[in-house]
Design a protein around this motif. Structure first.
Motif, short mmCIF file in Angstrom:
data_model
loop_
_atom_site.label_atom_id
_atom_site.label_comp_id
_atom_site.label_asym_id
_atom_site.label_seq_id
_atom_site.Cartn_x
_atom_site.Cartn_y
_atom_site.Cartn_z
N GLU A 110 36.56 53.27 45.48
CA GLU A 110 36.18 51.95 46.04
C GLU A 110 36.93 51.34 46.77
O GLU A 110 36.29 50.39 47.78
N ARG A 111 38.03 51.95 47.22
CA ARG A 111 39.08 51.35 48.38
C ARG A 111 38.31 51.05 49.75
O ARG A 111 38.43 50.00 50.48
N PRO A 112 37.55 52.05 50.40
CA PRO A 112 36.88 51.71 51.43
C PRO A 112 35.93 50.77 51.65
O PRO A 112 35.39 50.36 52.74
N ARG A 113 35.45 50.24 50.54
CA ARG A 113 34.18 49.18 50.40
C ARG A 113 34.96 48.13 50.72
O ARG A 113 35.86 47.65 50.62
N ALA A 114 33.68 47.37 51.59
CA ALA A 114 34.00 45.72 51.61
C ALA A 114 34.67 44.92 50.79
O ALA A 114 35.47 44.16 50.93
N GLU A 115 33.86 45.12 49.55
CA GLU A 115 34.09 44.39 48.43
C GLU A 115 34.46 45.39 47.12
O GLU A 115 33.35 45.60 46.36
N PRO A 116 35.52 46.13 47.00
CA PRO A 116 35.80 47.10 45.94
C PRO A 116 35.46 46.61 44.59
O PRO A 116 36.03 45.34 44.24
N TRP A 117 34.87 47.40 43.72
CA TRP A 117 34.77 47.15 42.45
C TRP A 117 35.82 47.61 41.65
O TRP A 117 36.58 48.62 42.16
N THR A 118 36.34 46.87 40.73
CA THR A 118 37.58 47.36 39.89
C THR A 118 37.25 47.50 38.57
O THR A 118 36.24 46.69 37.98
N VAL A 119 38.03 48.33 37.84
CA VAL A 119 37.70 48.47 36.29
C VAL A 119 37.55 47.17 35.68
O VAL A 119 37.17 46.74 34.78
N THR A 120 38.59 46.27 36.01
CA THR A 120 38.71 45.18 35.30
C THR A 120 37.49 44.23 35.88
O THR A 120 37.35 42.96 35.07
N ASP A 121 36.73 44.61 36.54
CA ASP A 121 35.59 43.61 36.85
C ASP A 121 34.47 43.66 35.53
O ASP A 121 33.86 43.02 35.24
N ALA A 122 34.65 44.97 34.82
CA ALA A 122 33.88 44.95 33.51
C ALA A 122 34.55 44.57 32.34
O ALA A 122 36.07 44.41 32.28
N PRO A 123 33.92 44.04 31.40
CA PRO A 123 34.61 43.35 30.31
C PRO A 123 35.65 44.52 29.60
O PRO A 123 35.04 45.70 29.49
N GLU A 124 36.75 44.11 29.03
CA GLU A 124 37.67 45.23 28.46
C GLU A 124 37.08 45.87 27.18
O GLU A 124 37.31 47.13 27.36
N ALA A 125 36.41 45.09 26.61
CA ALA A 125 35.98 45.90 25.17
C ALA A 125 34.80 46.80 25.73
O ALA A 125 34.86 47.82 25.14
N PHE A 126 34.06 46.57 26.60
CA PHE A 126 33.00 47.54 27.13
C PHE A 126 33.71 48.93 27.81
O PHE A 126 33.34 49.68 27.41
N VAL A 127 34.77 48.48 28.54
CA VAL A 127 35.58 49.86 29.10
C VAL A 127 36.15 50.51 28.18
O VAL A 127 36.00 51.81 28.07
N ARG A 128 36.76 50.01 27.15
CA ARG A 128 37.44 50.69 26.19
C ARG A 128 36.35 51.58 25.28
O ARG A 128 36.52 52.71 24.94
N ALA A 129 35.06 50.96 25.18
CA ALA A 129 34.13 51.76 24.40
C ALA A 129 33.84 52.82 25.37
O ALA A 129 33.31 54.06 24.85
N GLN A 130 33.62 52.82 26.71
CA GLN A 130 33.23 53.90 27.51
C GLN A 130 34.29 54.92 27.53
O GLN A 130 33.90 56.05 27.65
N LEU A 131 35.51 54.59 27.39
CA LEU A 131 36.76 55.46 27.21
C LEU A 131 36.66 56.65 26.16
O LEU A 131 36.84 57.50 26.12
N ARG A 132 35.84 55.83 25.23
CA ARG A 132 35.67 56.79 23.88
C ARG A 132 34.67 57.81 24.15
O ARG A 132 34.89 58.94 23.49
N GLY A 133 33.81 58.04 25.18
CA GLY A 133 33.09 59.09 25.54
C GLY A 133 33.52 60.02 26.44
O GLY A 133 32.90 61.05 26.96
N ILE A 134 34.77 59.96 27.00
CA ILE A 134 35.55 60.87 27.95
C ILE A 134 36.53 61.51 27.28
O ILE A 134 37.32 60.95 26.53
N VAL A 135 37.19 62.57 28.08
CA VAL A 135 38.51 63.14 27.58
C VAL A 135 38.97 63.57 28.95
O VAL A 135 38.54 63.97 29.97
N GLY A 136 40.48 63.04 28.84
CA GLY A 136 41.18 63.35 30.23
C GLY A 136 41.87 64.60 30.45
O GLY A 136 41.75 65.57 29.55
N LEU A 137 41.69 64.97 31.94
CA LEU A 137 42.56 66.20 32.11
C LEU A 137 43.70 65.99 33.26
O LEU A 137 43.66 65.14 33.70
N ARG A 138 44.65 67.02 32.96
CA ARG A 138 45.68 66.98 33.67
C ARG A 138 46.03 68.37 34.23
O ARG A 138 46.10 69.34 33.17
#
Length: 183
Positions: A110-138
């Protein structure tokens, strides 16, 4: 056994640049995520994982070689740039760690965009629910291999012919390869 592959969003974080803990590999560490429904994260590790990164690539017509007129001993080929990163793969499910990875990936794109969207733009409860659908990798990078095939096996006139042919293309990737042949 066939090793599965997938196209995953990742970001490279380097030690010493304020982006990763000091215990990270000096070559950097890839962080990303995949869908929880993707069975790859449940497979037992079979040695190091490989992440493949492609740069510009293009088909090379033998018609662009001046040497074609001389001896006809030419065939089509492909020019490309690729990097393979190898290392031990770790999957994780911790929500706070996932949020950090998703936030970094989002900020990066998002950094190059004129008006970057951030994760905090979405409701926290919604983001936390979305996180339950993914697995991280390192993937701490233990080894890098690179390949750059840009007609370097051809004569200077043939390389110039390929660069000129690709430079006339309507495809941006062809023009990017043309520029790399000259460098």
């Amino acid at each position: 056994m066939v090793t599965p592959a997938g196209h995953l969003p990742t970001a490279l974080l380097h030690h010493g640049r304020g982006h990763s803990p000091p215990e990270e590999d000096p070559c950097g560490t890839l962080y990303g995520h995949l869908a929880r429904a993707n069975p790859q994260w449940r497979l037992p590790p079979a040695g190091d994982a490989m992440a493949l990164f492609m740069g510009p690539d293009a088909y090379v017509s033998p018609a662009w070689y001046p040497s074609k007129q001389e001896h006809q001993k030419v065939v089509p080929t492909w020019n490309y740039v690729a990097v393979h990163a190898y290392g031990p793969l770790e999957f994780f499910e911790d929500a706070d760690r996932l949020l950090e990875v998703v936030t970094r990936l989002t900020d990066l794109h998002e950094r190059p965009r004129a008006e970057p969207w951030t994760v905090t733009d979405a409701p926290e409860a919604f983001v936390r629910a979305q996180l339950r659908g993914i697995v991280g990798l390192r993937l701490p990078i233990a080894r890098l291999e690179g390949k750059r095939k840009m007609s370097q096996n051809r004569s200077a006139p043939d390389r110039a012919g390929v660069a000129a042919g690709l430079a006339e293309s309507d495809l941006a990737s062809d023009r990017a390869v043309a520029a790399l042949i000259s460098t």
